[in-house]
Write an enzyme that holds these catalytic residues in place. Sequence first.
Site, mmCIF file in Angstrom:
data_model
loop_
_atom_site.group_PDB
_atom_site.id
_atom_site.type_symbol
_atom_site.label_atom_id
_atom_site.label_comp_id
_atom_site.label_asym_id
_atom_site.label_seq_id
_atom_site.Cartn_x
_atom_site.Cartn_y
_atom_site.Cartn_z
ATOM 1 N N HIS A 27 -30.652 -11.084 -4.859
ATOM 2 C CA HIS A 27 -30.734 -9.738 -5.774
ATOM 3 C C HIS A 27 -29.346 -9.744 -6.574
ATOM 4 C CE1 HIS A 27 -34.466 -8.296 -4.149
ATOM 5 N NE2 HIS A 27 -34.081 -9.033 -3.114
ATOM 6 N N SER A 42 -31.610 -6.086 0.027
ATOM 7 C CA SER A 42 -32.911 -6.056 -0.811
ATOM 8 C C SER A 42 -33.327 -4.562 -0.564
ATOM 9 C CB SER A 42 -33.592 -7.066 -0.588
ATOM 10 O OG SER A 42 -34.149 -6.916 1.032
ATOM 11 N N LYS A 98 -36.266 -13.972 -9.045
ATOM 12 C CA LYS A 98 -36.069 -12.684 -9.195
ATOM 13 C C LYS A 98 -35.394 -12.614 -10.746
ATOM 14 C CE LYS A 98 -36.741 -11.535 -4.720
ATOM 15 N NZ LYS A 98 -36.151 -11.662 -3.050
HETATM 16 C C1 LIG Z 1 -36.847 -12.246 -2.133
HETATM 17 C C2 LIG Z 1 -35.835 -12.625 -1.285
HETATM 18 C C3 LIG Z 1 -35.784 -13.989 -0.415
HETATM 19 C C4 LIG Z 1 -36.771 -14.908 -0.688
HETATM 20 O O1 LIG Z 1 -36.832 -15.574 -2.016
HETATM 21 P P1 LIG Z 1 -38.160 -16.250 -2.548
HETATM 22 O O2 LIG Z 1 -37.748 -17.287 -3.636
HETATM 23 O O3 LIG Z 1 -38.988 -15.079 -2.871
HETATM 24 O O4 LIG Z 1 -38.716 -16.840 -1.448
HETATM 25 C C5 LIG Z 1 -34.700 -14.181 0.323
HETATM 26 N N1 LIG Z 1 -33.787 -13.408 0.378
HETATM 27 C C6 LIG Z 1 -33.796 -11.948 -0.083
HETATM 28 C C7 LIG Z 1 -32.614 -11.203 0.098
HETATM 29 C C8 LIG Z 1 -34.744 -11.725 -0.907
HETATM 30 O O5 LIG Z 1 -34.885 -10.582 -1.264
#
Ligand SMILES: *Cc1c(COP(=O)(O)O)cnc(C)c1O
Length: 386
Positions: free
Chosen positions: A210, A182, A240
Amino acid sequence: MISLDEFATGKLRSLASRDLLRTLRTSEREDGLTIVRDGRRLLSFCCNDYLNLSHHPAVKAAAQAAVERYGAGAGASRLVTGNHPLLERLEVRLAALKGAEAACVFGSGYLANAGIIPALVGDTDLILVDELVHSCIWTGAKLSAATTVVFRHNDLGHVAELLRSRRGKHARCLIATDGVFSMDGDLAPVHGLAALAAEHDGWLLTDDAHGVGVVGGGRGSSFVEGRKAEVPLQMGTLSKALGSYGGYLCASRPVIDLIKSRTRTLVYSTGLPPASAAAALAALDLIESAPELVARPVRKARLFTRLMTLPPAESPIVPLIIGSAAAALEAAQALEAEGFLVTAIRPPTVAEGTSRLRLTFTAGHPDAEIERLTAVLHRLGLRGGR
Ligand SMILES: *Cc1c(COP(=O)(O)O)cnc(C)c1O
């Protein structure tokens, strides 16, 4: 002053003195690209809305129709009355996209990993974790009480060595990695990890927050080399590229049945609102029918890395490592003055001395704006490089 306030004040002072204080800034996203802050309109290079689907007319219409018909909230845990039929439809679609037998939808991605890991491993077990995984994997590992051993980022040799030396001492072994990292934007060697996991009876968990919607033709990091890697636990988020909210796990039928029965963050937390599920379903329709859209965020990121003479982007995420937290904040401010929103990322999200600008590219970013951004970065002397 009561000791609680004294504690908070002292902590805040210490954080501020190290440029590590974080504050919330009111941000209105008016489409998938621009943000209004303090009355100013900024072009965002830091949203994870890679396909700009949070504002897509079909996605919004699906959410609106679901609210109208089913209401705003789920009413209870999925095991009580919160298991709306839309969630089951969504699970079927997610499992198909990921080439898995079944899926389970959670309230968020964070809740997914915080719950899945302790449901599968416990204090007699081993977890091998890439040093750069997301916070929610550390949380899940900690809650599980399993022996957690960190491996060097993307280092298959280190994973093999740890499996050889430590696997035999534990009943079960989980290997956890982000599929797309991320804060760095690079991909995990998923095929290599899958082979090692199979060889040593380890269970591979990939966090594809991602990856889904943007790599592997939209199917995520298990599909990047043109063939599917055997990943028994494919986790991800709807928040996302899918532009909605919620988390999920794709796995075999028995694993999903166990997760639905035993995962505390599912059992004791209210089900995802039907509108979030409806939005995610509409987003999946778009992702599955528009390969050109899915390919665009990485293409935009590659235009940027080419203009910056950086190694080609592997995902829509490109870090520009700055160094100190203060310098990263200053760089973000300078960009904001130019109309670009790029949040500075500081410890403990990233290691000390590697504070950075984390740029994310979306399908809708105009090439001309990417060119203007690189010109500004050059003028400011911000060239990044790892
Ligand atoms: C954003 C993210 C999460 C968390 O997901 P949410 O649905 O926003 O709680 C988990 N793992 C990674 C790698 C992320 O970037």
